[in-house]
Each structure stands twice: as C-alpha cells, then as structure tokens.
Motif scaffolding. Structure first.
Motif, short mmCIF file in Angstrom:
data_model
loop_
_atom_site.label_atom_id
_atom_site.label_comp_id
_atom_site.label_asym_id
_atom_site.label_seq_id
_atom_site.Cartn_x
_atom_site.Cartn_y
_atom_site.Cartn_z
N SER A 1 0.82 -1.22 0.00
CA SER A 1 0.00 0.00 0.00
C SER A 1 0.84 1.26 0.00
O SER A 1 0.37 2.34 -0.39
N PHE A 2 2.08 1.14 0.46
CA PHE A 2 2.97 2.32 0.50
C PHE A 2 4.27 2.00 -0.20
O PHE A 2 5.35 1.94 0.42
N PRO A 3 4.20 1.77 -1.53
CA PRO A 3 5.41 1.35 -2.25
C PRO A 3 6.30 2.52 -2.64
O PRO A 3 5.90 3.69 -2.54
N LEU A 4 7.47 2.18 -3.09
CA LEU A 4 8.36 3.16 -3.71
C LEU A 4 8.03 3.16 -5.21
O LEU A 4 8.13 2.13 -5.88
N THR A 5 7.58 4.30 -5.72
CA THR A 5 7.16 4.39 -7.12
C THR A 5 8.20 5.16 -7.92
O THR A 5 8.69 6.21 -7.49
N PHE A 6 8.54 4.62 -9.10
CA PHE A 6 9.48 5.32 -9.98
C PHE A 6 9.15 4.95 -11.42
O PHE A 6 8.55 3.91 -11.69
N GLY A 7 9.56 5.80 -12.33
CA GLY A 7 9.32 5.52 -13.74
C GLY A 7 7.83 5.49 -14.05
O GLY A 7 7.01 6.13 -13.39
N GLN A 8 7.45 4.71 -15.03
CA GLN A 8 6.06 4.62 -15.47
C GLN A 8 5.45 3.32 -14.96
O GLN A 8 5.76 2.24 -15.44
N ASP A 9 4.64 3.45 -13.91
CA ASP A 9 3.97 2.30 -13.30
C ASP A 9 4.96 1.28 -12.73
O ASP A 9 4.73 0.07 -12.77
N ALA A 10 6.09 1.74 -12.23
CA ALA A 10 7.08 0.85 -11.61
C ALA A 10 7.01 1.03 -10.09
O ALA A 10 7.10 2.16 -9.60
N ARG A 11 6.85 -0.07 -9.37
CA ARG A 11 6.68 -0.03 -7.92
C ARG A 11 7.62 -1.05 -7.27
O ARG A 11 7.76 -2.16 -7.78
N LEU A 12 8.22 -0.62 -6.18
CA LEU A 12 9.09 -1.52 -5.41
C LEU A 12 8.67 -1.48 -3.94
O LEU A 12 8.29 -0.41 -3.42
N ASP A 13 8.73 -2.63 -3.30
CA ASP A 13 8.43 -2.69 -1.86
C ASP A 13 9.10 -3.93 -1.28
O ASP A 13 9.78 -4.68 -1.99
N LEU A 14 8.90 -4.16 0.03
CA LEU A 14 9.52 -5.29 0.72
C LEU A 14 8.52 -6.42 0.95
O LEU A 14 8.67 -7.20 1.90
N ARG A 15 7.50 -6.53 0.09
CA ARG A 15 6.49 -7.58 0.25
C ARG A 15 7.13 -8.97 0.29
O ARG A 15 6.58 -9.90 0.89
N PHE A 16 8.26 -9.12 -0.40
CA PHE A 16 8.86 -10.44 -0.51
C PHE A 16 9.32 -10.98 0.85
O PHE A 16 9.24 -12.19 1.09
N ILE A 17 9.77 -10.10 1.74
CA ILE A 17 10.33 -10.59 3.01
C ILE A 17 9.25 -11.24 3.88
O ILE A 17 9.45 -12.35 4.39
N PRO A 18 8.06 -10.61 4.08
CA PRO A 18 6.99 -11.34 4.79
C PRO A 18 6.60 -12.63 4.08
O PRO A 18 6.31 -13.63 4.73
N LEU A 19 6.56 -12.59 2.74
CA LEU A 19 6.23 -13.78 1.97
C LEU A 19 7.28 -14.87 2.20
O LEU A 19 6.94 -16.06 2.41
N LEU A 20 8.54 -14.50 2.18
CA LEU A 20 9.63 -15.45 2.38
C LEU A 20 9.58 -16.06 3.78
O LEU A 20 9.64 -17.29 3.94
N GLY B 1 7.03 -16.12 5.86
CA GLY B 1 5.80 -16.89 6.03
C GLY B 1 5.92 -18.28 5.43
O GLY B 1 5.42 -19.26 5.99
N THR B 2 6.60 -18.38 4.29
CA THR B 2 6.75 -19.68 3.63
C THR B 2 7.79 -20.54 4.32
O THR B 2 7.56 -21.74 4.58
N LEU B 3 8.94 -19.96 4.65
CA LEU B 3 10.03 -20.75 5.25
C LEU B 3 9.68 -21.22 6.65
O LEU B 3 9.97 -22.37 7.02
N TYR B 4 9.07 -20.36 7.46
CA TYR B 4 8.80 -20.70 8.86
C TYR B 4 7.46 -21.43 9.05
O TYR B 4 7.33 -22.21 9.99
N LEU B 5 6.49 -21.17 8.16
CA LEU B 5 5.16 -21.73 8.38
C LEU B 5 4.82 -22.90 7.45
O LEU B 5 3.97 -23.71 7.77
#
Length: 418
Positions: free
Chosen positions: A52-71, A73-77
C-alpha cells in the motif's frame, strides 16, 4: 534520499508482525496450529501494508519489501501459508489494476515460489547459520528474478537498474538482519523454556526433599512410642502413648494434604492459640525421642501465651527445632524450654541446648536449603521452621557458640485471650 525514506517505512511496516508474534502470540496462544494461523494473518497484513505504501518510480514501476513477509511466512510456516500469501500478493496487485507491474509480479512469483518451497523443508531442518544462508540466497534469487523480469517487460535503463540494485541490496541486507533477529529471539525463547523446565524440576526436587523430611518426623516419633509399647515393663500411661502416636499419624496426613494443596491459593487458617499449651504438647511428643538420646527436657512455661497462628504449623516448627536440639547432643544433656510474655507485648519461646554449637558463619547459613550440620541432614527442616515463624509475623533469633550449645529465641506477636 527519498528512496531510503520509503524503504525505511517499508522496514517499519514489516517489523510489526515480528514484534506482535514474539511479544504476545508465543506467550498467550496455545497450540502450533493456532500460532501458525495468526502468524499467517500478520504476515498477510504486513504484505498489504508494504504494497500500500510502495516506492514508485518511472512509469507504473513499484518496489516494496512484500517479498520478506512472503519469504518468512513460507520458510517458517510451510507450504499452505506460502501459497496463501502468494495468492494474496497477486490479488492485491490485481486490485491495483492490470498493468506491466502486475505481469511482472506474477512472473517473478512463478519463478520464485517453487524454489522457495523446494528449500522450505531444508530450511526447517537446518541450524541457525544454514537458515540465514538459505534465506539470504533466496532473497538474492528473488530480487535477481525481479530485476530480470522488469528489464524484459519494461526495458533496461540506467535509473531503473540503479533502483533495482538498491532494492536488491536492501532486501538482501534486511533478510539477513531479520533472519538473524528471528533466530536469536527463538533461541532465547527456547533457552527460557528450558530454564523454566529446569526450575520446575529443581522445585519439585526441593519439595520432594521437604516432603520426605517433614513426613519422617512424625514417623520417627510414632516408631519410638511403638517401641515403648513393646516394652514388657511399660508404665501405666500406655493410652497416652497410643494417643500421641495416632495424633502424629494424623499430623503426617495433614502434612501430605498441605503439600498437595501447594499448587492452590493459600488460605489463612490461623486461630487463637495458646503457645504454652502447644509447646507442652510438642514436649510430650518429643519426650520418647529425647529419652532414647539420653536428653532431659526442663521447662518453664507460663499459662497465658496467646498468639494468632496455625497450631499444626507451629508444632511442626517447634518439633524441628527441638529435634535438632536433641540431636546436637550425641552424649546426652539438657534442653531448656521456656515460654513467657515480654514487656513489648510479644510471646518469647526459648529452646536452649548443650550441644556442639555453631560458628557465626554457620548461623548465617542456617535456614538455607540443603545446608545442614548433620551428616544425613537436608537443612530443609530449619528452612521450613523459619518460613512458618515468619508467616506468623514473628522472628527467630539464634545465639550459639562452638562447643557451648545453641539458643533459639522465637518472638511472636501476643494477642488477648478474649
């Protein structure tokens, strides 16, 4: 500078689930399944906040740290939480609209999730160092797939590549830090759990020793009177011996009940007690034991020594002290027992022997668990005696000199008879 601020915000949003889990869930939630469900929800919330609060750059380019909770959640759970969190990422990205960014997200997950799931079992069975390496390696792989997919779908540019490299470095560094943090916290919780279990075992061991010690006293008294009953020249007070033996067996039963009640809330059952009468009763109980040790007991007891106490516990404390006094004189001797009232409205009970005595260092350690001057003693009897006197709002003073005997002075608050 704005990029770093945005990443720090992402970092803050990702810390919340870890904080909540280790602060509340691990302590209050029972059952691994319940913990896993709650943690999956927390990682899902973290993913939504990061997206919901990403880093936006360029044209419709978004970066965030969503991968770390996903990682995590998958590795530990495990498998199911990993698939659920991946689906959540896709659905939330779809909610934002179908674009190049959506296709990039789906492509990166298709390339990364199978690899993460492949390493999940290995991660679960590994030690701390290997877990850190697996998590960091997967984070690097995911970011590399993201950079490649973004370049293929959006084209490569110097600014875009710079941001992607910053993202890669930041994700890898944060993954390393947070994996180390989570593993360290887990170790601390495990050590704490082991320490609590060790403490429980120690308490059980001490209680068992106290229990055995306290039960042994009435058993020895009863045995002594039974031996006297076997004497063909038994004096006329046979009924008195039988009565005392039965009372001591009842006392042993009360002690058992008391230890069984240790896990329940303590209920004060103090009553108005004549300490002089209880002292005389204790002397009658210990009389047979003292005769066998060639010890004479001399008394000076006032009639009205009223205190607020539990008579059974008071007797338990007095028997421990008097028994120690008798045993401190291997060659026999005299024990003086007095009970008087003082000018400061206290009841003073004195038990003085002619035994081996103690040094100041030994007196200071008296009442400590497992400290005893007797070869087979546990020291728990005196510990219990001190605790009982304190529970009656009294205090115990010990005066002794090596080779000159020991004097126990018990001071208890006096109450009126009426």
């Amino acid at each position: 500078m704005s990029i770093i601020k945005d990443f720090l915000l992402q970092l803050t949003l990702m810390v919340i689930p870890i904080f909540i889990y280790f602060t509340f869930i691990t302590e209050k939630v029972k059952g691994d399944q319940n913990k896993n469900v709650l943690m999956t929800i927390l990682w899902g919330i973290s993913i939504i906040l990061c997206m919901s609060f990403p880093l936006t750059f360029g044209q419709d380019a978004r970066l965030d740290l969503r991968f770390i909770p996903l990682l995590f959640g998958t590795l530990y759970l495990g498998f199911r939480p990993g698939v659920f969190l991946s689906g959540l990422v896709i659905l939330y990205r779809l909610y934002s609209g179908i674009s190049i960014g959506f296709y990039t997200t789906v492509l990166v997950l298709l390339l990364s999730l199978p690899v993460i799931l492949f390493f999940q079992k290995s991660f679960a069975n590994s030690n701390k160092d290997k877990r850190v390496k697996i998590a960091v390696g997967l984070a690097f792989y995911y970011c590399l797939m993201g950079l490649t997919s973004f370049g293929i779908l959006n084209g490569f540019s110097i600014d875009a590549v710079k941001v992607q490299i910053i993202h890669l470095i930041f994700v890898v560094a944060v993954t390393w830090i947070f994996t180390m943090l989570m593993e360290t916290i887990k170790e601390i919780h495990q050590l704490r759990s082991e320490l609590l279990n060790s403490e429980k075992l120690r308490v059980v061991s001490e209680l068992s020793s106290v229990f055995a010690h306290e039960i042994r006293n009435p058993m020895q008294v009863t045995r002594g009177f039974l031996q006297l009953l076997n004497d063909p020249q038994l004096p006329k007070n046979k009924k008195e011996y039988i009565k005392i033996s039965i009372e001591e067996l009842d006392r042993a039963n009360e002690i058992i009940d008391e230890f069984l009640m240790l896990g329940k809330p303590a209920i004060s059952n103090n009553i108005k007690v004549n300490a002089g009468y209880q002292l005389e009763r204790v002397i009658n109980i210990i009389q047979g034991y003292s005769i066998n040790h060639q010890v004479e007991i001399k008394t000076q007891i006032q009639d009205s020594c009223w205190i607020d106490a539990n008579p059974q516990k008071l007797n338990q404390s007095l028997i421990n002290i008097m028994k120690n006094a008798v045993e401190s004189m291997p060659d026999g001797g005299t024990v003086w027992v007095t009970c008087t009232s003082t000018d400061d409205e206290s009841i003073k009970i004195t038990i003085k022997d002619q035994g081996i005595g103690m040094t100041k260092k030994q007196i200071d350690r008296l009442g400590s668990p497992f400290y005893s001057l007797k070869e087979k003693g546990t020291g728990l009897g005196m510990m219990v005696s001190f605790q009982i006197i304190r529970s009656f709002k009294g205090k115990m003073i010990v005066n002794s000199e090596k080779g000159m005997g020991t004097e126990f002075i018990i001071l208890l608050p006096q109450i009126s008879k009426s």
